[in-house]
Design a protein around this motif. Sequence first.
Motif, PDB file in Angstrom:
ATOM      1  N   GLU A  43      72.067   1.557  48.089  1.00  0.00           N
ATOM      2  CA  GLU A  43      71.145   0.920  47.139  1.00  0.00           C
ATOM      3  C   GLU A  43      69.809   0.594  47.793  1.00  0.00           C
ATOM      4  OE1 GLU A  43      74.301  -0.205  47.636  1.00  0.00           O
ATOM      5  OE2 GLU A  43      75.308  -0.195  45.692  1.00  0.00           O
ATOM      6  N   GLU A  44      69.854   0.175  49.049  1.00  0.00           N
ATOM      7  CA  GLU A  44      68.621  -0.143  49.765  1.00  0.00           C
ATOM      8  C   GLU A  44      67.774   1.104  49.975  1.00  0.00           C
ATOM      9  OE1 GLU A  44      67.139  -1.799  54.086  1.00  0.00           O
ATOM     10  OE2 GLU A  44      69.120  -2.395  53.370  1.00  0.00           O
ATOM     11  N   ALA A  45      68.427   2.219  50.275  1.00  0.00           N
ATOM     12  CA  ALA A  45      67.705   3.488  50.453  1.00  0.00           C
ATOM     13  C   ALA A  45      67.006   3.893  49.169  1.00  0.00           C
ATOM     14  CB  ALA A  45      68.667   4.579  50.907  1.00  0.00           C
ATOM     15  N   LEU A  46      67.682   3.685  48.048  1.00  0.00           N
ATOM     16  CA  LEU A  46      67.094   4.002  46.747  1.00  0.00           C
ATOM     17  C   LEU A  46      65.812   3.204  46.532  1.00  0.00           C
ATOM     18  CD1 LEU A  46      67.367   5.368  43.943  1.00  0.00           C
ATOM     19  CD2 LEU A  46      68.750   3.416  43.273  1.00  0.00           C
ATOM     20  N   CYS A  47      65.878   1.912  46.796  1.00  0.00           N
ATOM     21  CA  CYS A  47      64.702   1.052  46.616  1.00  0.00           C
ATOM     22  C   CYS A  47      63.600   1.386  47.613  1.00  0.00           C
ATOM     23  CB  CYS A  47      65.097  -0.415  46.758  1.00  0.00           C
ATOM     24  SG  CYS A  47      66.228  -0.978  45.484  1.00  0.00           S
ATOM     25  N   ARG A  48      63.955   1.539  48.883  1.00  0.00           N
ATOM     26  CA  ARG A  48      62.950   1.805  49.907  1.00  0.00           C
ATOM     27  C   ARG A  48      62.258   3.145  49.679  1.00  0.00           C
ATOM     28  NH1 ARG A  48      64.518   1.730  55.505  1.00  0.00           N
ATOM     29  NH2 ARG A  48      62.345   1.231  55.897  1.00  0.00           N
ATOM     30  N   ALA A  49      63.015   4.164  49.293  1.00  0.00           N
ATOM     31  CA  ALA A  49      62.415   5.480  49.047  1.00  0.00           C
ATOM     32  C   ALA A  49      61.464   5.418  47.856  1.00  0.00           C
ATOM     33  CB  ALA A  49      63.504   6.525  48.820  1.00  0.00           C
ATOM     34  N   ASN A  50      61.825   4.666  46.821  1.00  0.00           N
ATOM     35  CA  ASN A  50      60.941   4.510  45.663  1.00  0.00           C
ATOM     36  C   ASN A  50      59.657   3.778  46.028  1.00  0.00           C
ATOM     37  OD1 ASN A  50      61.741   5.608  43.076  1.00  0.00           O
ATOM     38  ND2 ASN A  50      63.579   4.385  43.280  1.00  0.00           N
ATOM     39  N   ILE A  51      59.759   2.791  46.873  1.00  0.00           N
ATOM     40  CA  ILE A  51      58.587   1.982  47.219  1.00  0.00           C
ATOM     41  C   ILE A  51      57.681   2.687  48.226  1.00  0.00           C
ATOM     42  CG2 ILE A  51      57.851  -0.146  48.375  1.00  0.00           C
ATOM     43  CD1 ILE A  51      60.345  -1.472  47.102  1.00  0.00           C
ATOM     44  N   PHE A  52      58.275   3.262  49.273  1.00  0.00           N
ATOM     45  CA  PHE A  52      57.477   3.748  50.397  1.00  0.00           C
ATOM     46  C   PHE A  52      57.126   5.229  50.358  1.00  0.00           C
ATOM     47  CE2 PHE A  52      59.556  -0.054  52.229  1.00  0.00           C
ATOM     48  CZ  PHE A  52      58.410  -0.784  52.436  1.00  0.00           C
ATOM     49  N   SER A  53      57.705   6.004  49.465  1.00  0.00           N
ATOM     50  CA  SER A  53      57.372   7.418  49.398  1.00  0.00           C
ATOM     51  C   SER A  53      56.111   7.619  48.566  1.00  0.00           C
ATOM     52  CB  SER A  53      58.522   8.219  48.793  1.00  0.00           C
ATOM     53  OG  SER A  53      58.131   9.566  48.684  1.00  0.00           O
ATOM     54  N   ARG A  54      55.157   8.316  49.147  1.00  0.00           N
ATOM     55  CA  ARG A  54      53.911   8.598  48.430  1.00  0.00           C
ATOM     56  C   ARG A  54      53.937   9.953  47.749  1.00  0.00           C
ATOM     57  NH1 ARG A  54      50.455   7.567  53.645  1.00  0.00           N
ATOM     58  NH2 ARG A  54      52.120   8.959  54.230  1.00  0.00           N
ATOM     59  N   THR A  55      54.851  10.844  48.172  1.00  0.00           N
ATOM     60  CA  THR A  55      54.846  12.192  47.622  1.00  0.00           C
ATOM     61  C   THR A  55      55.978  12.451  46.628  1.00  0.00           C
ATOM     62  OG1 THR A  55      56.064  12.966  49.565  1.00  0.00           O
ATOM     63  CG2 THR A  55      53.676  13.198  49.601  1.00  0.00           C
ATOM     64  N   ALA A  56      57.024  11.627  46.640  1.00  0.00           N
ATOM     65  CA  ALA A  56      58.118  11.814  45.676  1.00  0.00           C
ATOM     66  C   ALA A  56      57.674  11.359  44.297  1.00  0.00           C
ATOM     67  CB  ALA A  56      59.352  11.025  46.112  1.00  0.00           C
ATOM     68  N   GLU A  57      58.027  12.122  43.294  1.00  0.00           N
ATOM     69  CA  GLU A  57      57.704  11.733  41.923  1.00  0.00           C
ATOM     70  C   GLU A  57      58.581  10.584  41.463  1.00  0.00           C
ATOM     71  OE1 GLU A  57      58.046  15.295  39.643  1.00  0.00           O
ATOM     72  OE2 GLU A  57      56.389  16.251  40.683  1.00  0.00           O
ATOM     73  N   ARG A  58      59.847  10.601  41.893  1.00  0.00           N
ATOM     74  CA  ARG A  58      60.823   9.551  41.598  1.00  0.00           C
ATOM     75  C   ARG A  58      62.042   9.832  42.458  1.00  0.00           C
ATOM     76  NH1 ARG A  58      59.712  12.582  37.743  1.00  0.00           N
ATOM     77  NH2 ARG A  58      61.002  14.072  36.719  1.00  0.00           N
ATOM     78  N   ILE A  59      62.985   8.908  42.469  1.00  0.00           N
ATOM     79  CA  ILE A  59      64.229   9.102  43.208  1.00  0.00           C
ATOM     80  C   ILE A  59      65.365   9.131  42.188  1.00  0.00           C
ATOM     81  CG2 ILE A  59      65.731   8.256  45.043  1.00  0.00           C
ATOM     82  CD1 ILE A  59      62.919   9.016  46.006  1.00  0.00           C
ATOM     83  N   LEU A  60      66.163  10.185  42.227  1.00  0.00           N
ATOM     84  CA  LEU A  60      67.241  10.374  41.269  1.00  0.00           C
ATOM     85  C   LEU A  60      68.595  10.227  41.960  1.00  0.00           C
ATOM     86  CD1 LEU A  60      65.805  13.614  39.648  1.00  0.00           C
ATOM     87  CD2 LEU A  60      65.572  11.290  38.803  1.00  0.00           C
ATOM     88  N   ILE A  61      69.577   9.664  41.247  1.00  0.00           N
ATOM     89  CA  ILE A  61      70.942   9.539  41.749  1.00  0.00           C
ATOM     90  C   ILE A  61      71.788  10.632  41.095  1.00  0.00           C
ATOM     91  CG2 ILE A  61      72.985   8.087  41.890  1.00  0.00           C
ATOM     92  CD1 ILE A  61      71.152   5.667  41.574  1.00  0.00           C
ATOM     93  N   LYS A  62      72.505  11.390  41.911  1.00  0.00           N
ATOM     94  CA  LYS A  62      73.410  12.408  41.372  1.00  0.00           C
ATOM     95  C   LYS A  62      74.675  11.704  40.900  1.00  0.00           C
ATOM     96  CE  LYS A  62      75.631  16.738  42.580  1.00  0.00           C
ATOM     97  NZ  LYS A  62      75.810  17.718  43.666  1.00  0.00           N
ATOM     98  N   VAL A  63      74.954  11.794  39.614  1.00  0.00           N
ATOM     99  CA  VAL A  63      76.109  11.098  39.041  1.00  0.00           C
ATOM    100  C   VAL A  63      77.294  12.024  38.798  1.00  0.00           C
ATOM    101  CG1 VAL A  63      74.761   9.247  38.013  1.00  0.00           C
ATOM    102  CG2 VAL A  63      75.205  11.312  36.697  1.00  0.00           C
ATOM    103  N   GLY A  64      77.099  13.319  38.872  1.00  0.00           N
ATOM    104  CA  GLY A  64      78.203  14.243  38.661  1.00  0.00           C
ATOM    105  C   GLY A  64      77.735  15.674  38.761  1.00  0.00           C
ATOM    106  N   THR A  65      78.710  16.579  38.744  1.00  0.00           N
ATOM    107  CA  THR A  65      78.394  17.994  38.792  1.00  0.00           C
ATOM    108  C   THR A  65      79.482  18.775  38.055  1.00  0.00           C
ATOM    109  OG1 THR A  65      77.906  19.865  40.246  1.00  0.00           O
ATOM    110  CG2 THR A  65      79.544  18.297  41.022  1.00  0.00           C
ATOM    111  N   PHE A  66      79.092  19.848  37.409  1.00  0.00           N
ATOM    112  CA  PHE A  66      80.036  20.726  36.727  1.00  0.00           C
ATOM    113  C   PHE A  66      79.358  22.067  36.482  1.00  0.00           C
ATOM    114  CE2 PHE A  66      77.788  18.340  33.505  1.00  0.00           C
ATOM    115  CZ  PHE A  66      77.408  19.313  32.593  1.00  0.00           C
TER     116      PHE A  66
END
Length: 79
Positions: A43-66
């Motif tokens: 959870e901390e990585a999610l918040c830190r990446a959202n706050i400190f990344s200047r080039t990412a458009e957003r941070i997405l969580i993978k919730v599943g795959t099929f």
Amino acid sequence: MHKFELTAPCHFGMEAVLKREIDDLGYDITEVTDGRVTFFGDEEALCRANIFSRTAERILIKVGTFRAESFEELFQGVR
């Protein structure tokens, strides 16, 4: 804390810069492809990446795959 597979999409050509940003934050990068960087974090990585990344458009969580080869399979997988 839970570990998530996180994806940071970015503009094409900015993958190396985003990789460096995520690496500088101290997270393990699993894949760099055109327009995205994938890494693991909590959870901390999610918040830190959202706050400190200047080039990412957003941070997405993978919730599943099929796998879906038809609309019905896609519908059932999402459901």
